[in-house]
Every structure is written in C-alpha cells, then in structure tokens.
Design a protein around this motif. Sequence first.
Motif, short mmCIF file in Angstrom:
data_model
loop_
_atom_site.label_atom_id
_atom_site.label_comp_id
_atom_site.label_asym_id
_atom_site.label_seq_id
_atom_site.Cartn_x
_atom_site.Cartn_y
_atom_site.Cartn_z
N LEU B 82 53.23 32.63 43.55
CA LEU B 82 51.67 33.10 44.24
C LEU B 82 51.82 33.93 45.50
N ASP B 83 52.75 33.67 46.27
CA ASP B 83 52.88 34.59 47.49
C ASP B 83 53.24 35.95 47.27
N ALA B 84 54.02 36.12 46.35
CA ALA B 84 54.35 37.49 45.66
C ALA B 84 53.26 37.97 45.11
N MET B 85 52.43 37.54 44.45
CA MET B 85 51.22 38.05 43.59
C MET B 85 50.49 38.56 44.69
N ALA B 86 50.16 37.55 45.79
CA ALA B 86 49.31 37.81 46.98
C ALA B 86 49.44 39.08 47.66
N GLU B 87 50.95 39.14 47.71
CA GLU B 87 51.45 40.29 48.51
C GLU B 87 51.30 41.46 47.49
N GLY B 88 51.53 41.39 46.35
CA GLY B 88 51.23 42.73 45.54
C GLY B 88 49.76 43.25 45.70
N GLN B 89 48.90 42.12 45.59
CA GLN B 89 47.46 42.32 45.62
C GLN B 89 47.14 43.16 46.98
N ARG B 90 47.75 42.66 48.01
CA ARG B 90 47.47 43.29 49.24
C ARG B 90 47.89 44.63 49.06
N ALA B 91 49.10 45.02 48.54
CA ALA B 91 49.88 46.30 48.57
C ALA B 91 48.86 47.37 47.72
N LEU B 92 48.17 46.68 46.76
CA LEU B 92 47.30 47.49 45.64
C LEU B 92 46.14 47.80 46.70
N GLU B 93 45.46 46.94 47.37
CA GLU B 93 44.38 46.86 48.08
C GLU B 93 44.51 48.03 49.16
N ALA B 94 45.76 48.03 49.79
CA ALA B 94 46.06 48.74 50.87
C ALA B 94 46.22 50.38 50.22
N ALA B 95 46.87 50.42 49.16
CA ALA B 95 47.11 51.58 48.55
C ALA B 95 45.63 52.59 47.81
N LYS B 96 44.56 51.53 47.87
CA LYS B 96 43.52 52.37 47.47
C LYS B 96 42.70 53.33 48.42
#
Lengths: 344, 96, 379
Positions: B82-96
């Motif tokens: 879950l944490d990894a997913m959340a992390e990935g999500q955050r990274a994606l958001e940040a990349a946008k």
Amino acid sequence: MEAALALRDRIVTLAHGGGGRAMRDLIETVFTPVFEPPGMEDQARLMDAALQEPGARLAFTTDSFVVTPVEFPGGDIGTLAVCGTINDLAVGGARPLWLSAAFIIEEGCEVELLERVVASMQREAAAAGVRIVTGDTKVVGRGAADRLFVTTSGVGVIPPGRELSAARVQPGHVAIVNGVLGDHGATILAARGDLALSTDLRSDCAALGHLMEAVLAVAPGTSCARDATRGGLASALNEIAAAAGVGVVVEEDALPLRDEVRGMCEILGLDPLYLANEGTLVAFVPESEADAALAAMRSRAEGRNAVVVGRAVQAHPGQVRMATSFGGMRVVDMLVGEQLPRIC
Amino acid sequence: MCLGIPGRIVAITDEARQLALAEISGVRREVNVACIAEGPLDDLVGEWALIHVGFAMSRIDPDEAERTLQALRDLGEAQEALDAMAEGQRALEAAK
Amino acid sequence: MKFASEFRDPALAKALLARISDVADRIGATREKPVHIMEICGGHTHSIFRYGLDKLIHPGVEFIHGPGCPVCVLPMSRVDECVEIAMRPEVIFTTFGDAMRVPGHRMSLMQAKAGGADIRMVYSPLDALELARRNPDREVVFFGLGFETTTPSTALSIQQAARERLTNFTVFCNHITVPEPIKALLDDPDMMLDGFIGPGHVSMVIGTRPYDFIARDYGKPIVVAGFEPTDLLQSVLMVLTQIAEGRAAVENQYARVVPEDGNPVSLAAIADVYERRPSFEWRGLGEIDASGLRIRPKYRPFDAEEKFGIGYAVGRKAVDEPEGCACGAVMTGRIKPTACPQFGKGCTPDMPLGALMVSSEGACAAYWQYGGSRGLAAE
C-alpha cells in the motif's frame, strides 16, 4: 592457644562484646591475622605521598551494609562492604586508599562466617590496592541484628585538577555503563529463597577504583560517574538529571541485561532498571572521548560488557526518559519505595 | 491483573502433588501442572505453558502462535505494498 | 524469550499502527471525538504504558482503563480485615507483594508488618502451603486475591491442603469475577464505551463464551487479547474493524493461550471449592451482585473468614472511602487520572489515598510512573 580455647564452640556470644579477654580473643583470632598484621588499631595514623601533592583533596565516605542472606552467589556482606565504599570514593574521582570496618555481630553468629567475611574483605581490599586500617566490633543480643552488619568508611585522595560532579554533565555527553544491569538485585532475590526461584546468576559485586582510573586516564573530560546501587540505574540517572538540570534519554535496546535477569523481572513483574547493582557504574563522557572510555573499560574484566546506554539532552531537564525498543517513549521516574514482586 | 509468562516444563519433581520444574529465561521454579496434565506427567516435559503464581495454567499452542505472527507479517507486507502504491501515486502527481 | 519477544517486534507494530490509522480515519475517529476502547485488565493498562502504545496509536483511539486490577478494586474494609487477621500472634499472613502497600482505614499490610505482624510476601499459594507444613504450630493464612486467573491456584491449594489434612492453612478469599462488573459498567447510563479489549489470562481459565452477552445484548465488540504490544495493537485493530463493519462479536486474538472453552481442570477446581457470594463490595463501584466468590461449606476449615470470625462471616461494617478520592470515577472511565483533584497532590505513590495510585496496574500509578509525575501525561 588461649584464644583458640575461648572460641572452641565457634559461636559468638555476648561475652565477646564485653570488652574483656573474650573480646580480645575474638579480635585476635578473626580480625587481626587477616587485616594487615600486626593489625588494626583503634586509630590509624595515615601517610601517603598522594596527600602531599599540591591541590590534592581528601575524599571521605561511609556506608552501612545489611543484606539477607549474608552470603550469596558472587560475594558476601564483606565483599559488598569493601567494594561499596571503594566505589563511592572512585565515582567521585578519588583514588581509594584506606578503609575502616565496624562489625555489629548478633550473638549466635558463627565464627566461621566471620572468618569468611573477613577473608572476602581482605581479598577485595588487596585487589583494589586499599588497606583496612582500623576497625571495631560490637556484639548485640539475638534479634537485635540479623547475624552481621558491617559499616565501612573510606578515605581517598582526589588528584589535583580532577573535578567530577553531576552539575558538570552537559547535553551531548553520553552515558556509559561498565557492565550488565541487575545481576546483584536478582541474585539476592533468588538467594533469599522465599520466592523459590533458582538461577545461575551471581552478584556483580566488584571494586571499580582501577576501572575509574583507567577511564579518567583516557577520557579526562568525564563529567560525572555514579555507582548504580540501590534503586538501580534508573535512580542514578534521575539523581544526575536533577543535579545537572539536563534531560537524560536511555535507549532500551542498548541496556545490557542477562536473560536470567529478564526472566526474574518477567516472573516477578519487576523493572530491571531499578534492580540494585554492586559493581556497575554509569559515567557521563563527552562524545569525543566516548570510544576511548569504552575501550578502557572493556580492557578490564569488570568492564568487559561496557556499553553506551544513553545521553544527556537539552530537553525535559531533570527528567529521564526511555526510548523503548518498541518505538515509544516513556518516563523513567524515581521509585517511591522498594520494588515488590507482583502477580498483577 | 494476572501476570503470566511463558515457561517450559523441564522435569517432573513430584508426581503425587503434580509438581514440575519450569524454566523461564534461565530461571527455574517449581510449578503445579494440574491444569495442563492430560496423560502421564512425563509427557509434559518440553511443553510450553503460561505460568501464573506458580501454576502452569494453559498450554501454549505453537501453531496458533505462528498463525498470529503470520497474520501480522502478511499485514506488514500488505501495508508495504500500500505504501509503495501511495509513494508511486505521489511520484506520478509530482511528475505532472 | 520465546512466545513473548516475537510479539514485541517494532516492524510488525508499524504495519498495525498504519492499519489502525486507516480504519480509525475511515470511521471518523478524531482526537476531539475519539473511539473509546476499554482495556478491562490492569495488565493491559500496564503494557500500554510500558510500551508507550497510547502515544504511538492514532489520536482518535482512546484507551479507558478498566476495573481489572484486583488490588485497585479491593475496598479499604477488606484491607482492614487483613490487618486484623495478620495482627493475631499465632498467624503467619502470606500475600502477593501487590497488596502490601494498599492503604487500609488505619494502616497497610506494610505498616502492620512494621508494627510486628508476621507478614510474608510469597510468589505462589504453593509457598503458603509449604509454610503451613513447616510451621504446624502456627496459623498460615493466604490472602486469596485476584480474578479468575488466580482463583484456580488457591482452589487447587485448598484441595491439596484438604488431601494432606492440614489444619493450619486457610485462605482469606477475595476472589472476584470479570463479567459481572462489566455488566455493571454497561448498565451505567453514562457509559460511553465503544468496545472492549478482553482479559487474556482470565480468559484462558473461563474461555471466551462468558463475554457473549457483551456483543449479543449490548452490541459492543470485544476482543480477547494477549499482553505483548503487538497483541494489544492487533486487538485494537480487530475492535475497530468490527466497528467499521457494523458488527459486534466476541473475538480471540490470543488463541495461542486461550482455548474457546477455557481450562476444564481450573473450572472444575473453582466449582468444587468456591461458590458465589450474593454480592461483593468493589472499591469505586460499590456492591455488585454475584461478583465475588466464597469458600464452600465443605471446605469451611480452610476459610479464614470462618476460622477467625471476620468479614462477611460476621456481617460487615462499611468503611467510608477517603474523602476526595475519585478512584471510582477513574475506574469507570468517567475521568482521567489527571482530572482527579487529588492526583499528585493529596495522592501520590508515597502517600496514596486510593488504590489506583498503589498498584502498578492502577491507572493513576501508571500515569505517574510512565507518564511521569511531571511530564508526558500532560503533553
């Protein structure tokens, strides 16, 4: 010959406290042959080169020892009485030199017990380079003492320029203990027998004069040391925190504890931080000297398990807290009274 | 209430009174084993029990202990995912 | 230590704490509007403070410390009766260490000992039995104290004494039971509990069925828990999950020790030796129906109340609890220890007013010792 005759029943009676021949016999049979013949006098006239050094100061301390049982794995009341007073001097930065020893003997006490205790005292004193130079005995009626009480006073010399005191502990100084915690307290609990617990534990009873000298030689910035006797490490740290006006944080993971001590504590619901030690001190050392102090301790048998257990901090002055191995933080307060075994 | 700790029965000391020696982290104490005795007392040697005020009150079931731990480990892994997913999500958001 | 250390692993706790936060957020629990979970057992209270769980857990989860500390709920009058028995010259009074400092109306057992009573701390009723064997000319009295966990040990000891025909061994029975006071709490109109952590070691004796009424009749979740920190956290998660799913059930987190039906030997010994008293007085809670046990007539020679004509055997005189003591309100979860006007003022561990400050399981003593008299608790 006469003395041997008077003591043939090998039991101390009130006559041995009467000031007459019986008392002289007891002293000459049991005490004077052991304590540096030709023996103890009522007064000692002391000379030592260390006293002559400009700036040297005298240190003086006294302590009474009562313990049940009088003999236990790893020592006896005599070992305690000598080590305890030596350690009082040593943690204050003094080089221990002379001790007095006073014995309050319950009538009915076996002479052989006295002899064993006296031998322990002499052995510990000799190993620590300390002389027992004066002493006294009194005999009291049955029930007025518990076999044997011993009081020792000690004199030592603090070399010029050495200043150890809790008030000098600064945030950032690390707390080092020289060995495992709680062995003495747990050993005595088991040795009393009324809890019917058996272990292979031994008291940690040891004189720490040489160890302190070794530490101070390589870590001259050492601010303070305390022997963690009654009340254990928790009480020693609380005293230091209060006197220094610093906070102290202890790492639970770092605490050196034997499995048996943990086991005793789990069974009886005790906290090992409050168990008594008789050969364990805590020293506060500047971080830059910590490795040297640790190495100095570890080079000696009584410091083999030396380890950093915590540090002084700016926050929560006067209070000791423990970072639990579980990631929490809790206060380690002074105890109100003695820890009692509990079932709840 | 009720301090109890795991101990291992290492010897039977008094068959008639149902007493045995229990060891807890190197500390030994005679305990009463009436509550956990089913067959011959000797069968208890080596068993783990919950010790309270000198009585072995309940056998400890190693399978159940393992099941509880496994559930915790699974939870840990799930949480990591879950944490990894959340992390990935955050990274994606940040990349946008 | 096997079966203990594994359950103290901070890595396992991390996931539990994260999951607890998820569920707590999901059900809208906040510091201002927390979920109230009562840990019934004082041993759990102790663990919560020892490991700092109350500080680690989501702020929307508030622990309410329950009445499960036998020393804390012991009324002063019973301590007075202990002292009265202990003061008799022929008596060797044996007790667990826990009871030594509990204040009586006039004095504690510790003070009675200093006053000349022969009072000895023992680890087990077996040790009291042994003292009776070794001292045939003395009366050995054991202070039987505790919930269902401890009751089998005194029952088995009385049975053993009967088999050996010992005539100088008695038990001063103060055994109490868990379900009745829980029912009393649940019937309190001011009750605001959302779920329970059930007492693990009581349950290894009585099993999990006696709690059925809590879920069935009162619609509250209860999870029987072990005493290690991950046990407690896992149990909190199980309670929260039930709340989130709108369920109320009896669940068992401590299956490694607690069988669903309890321990048959223990239950048989309790049933053989003890019967229910019509009612028993609890400190802070008053008399609760059928909440205490007494020794059955067939074991009367082993009943200290009968032998010394004391306590319920002769009709008891009520003794007022000390003025200003709010132990009752703390114990029922109505106030936090620090909200008691006497906390840290008229009542400290040196000079305890109420039992909650004496026992290391008492909520007040735990706040003092681990929360610190001067810090943390207030932060």
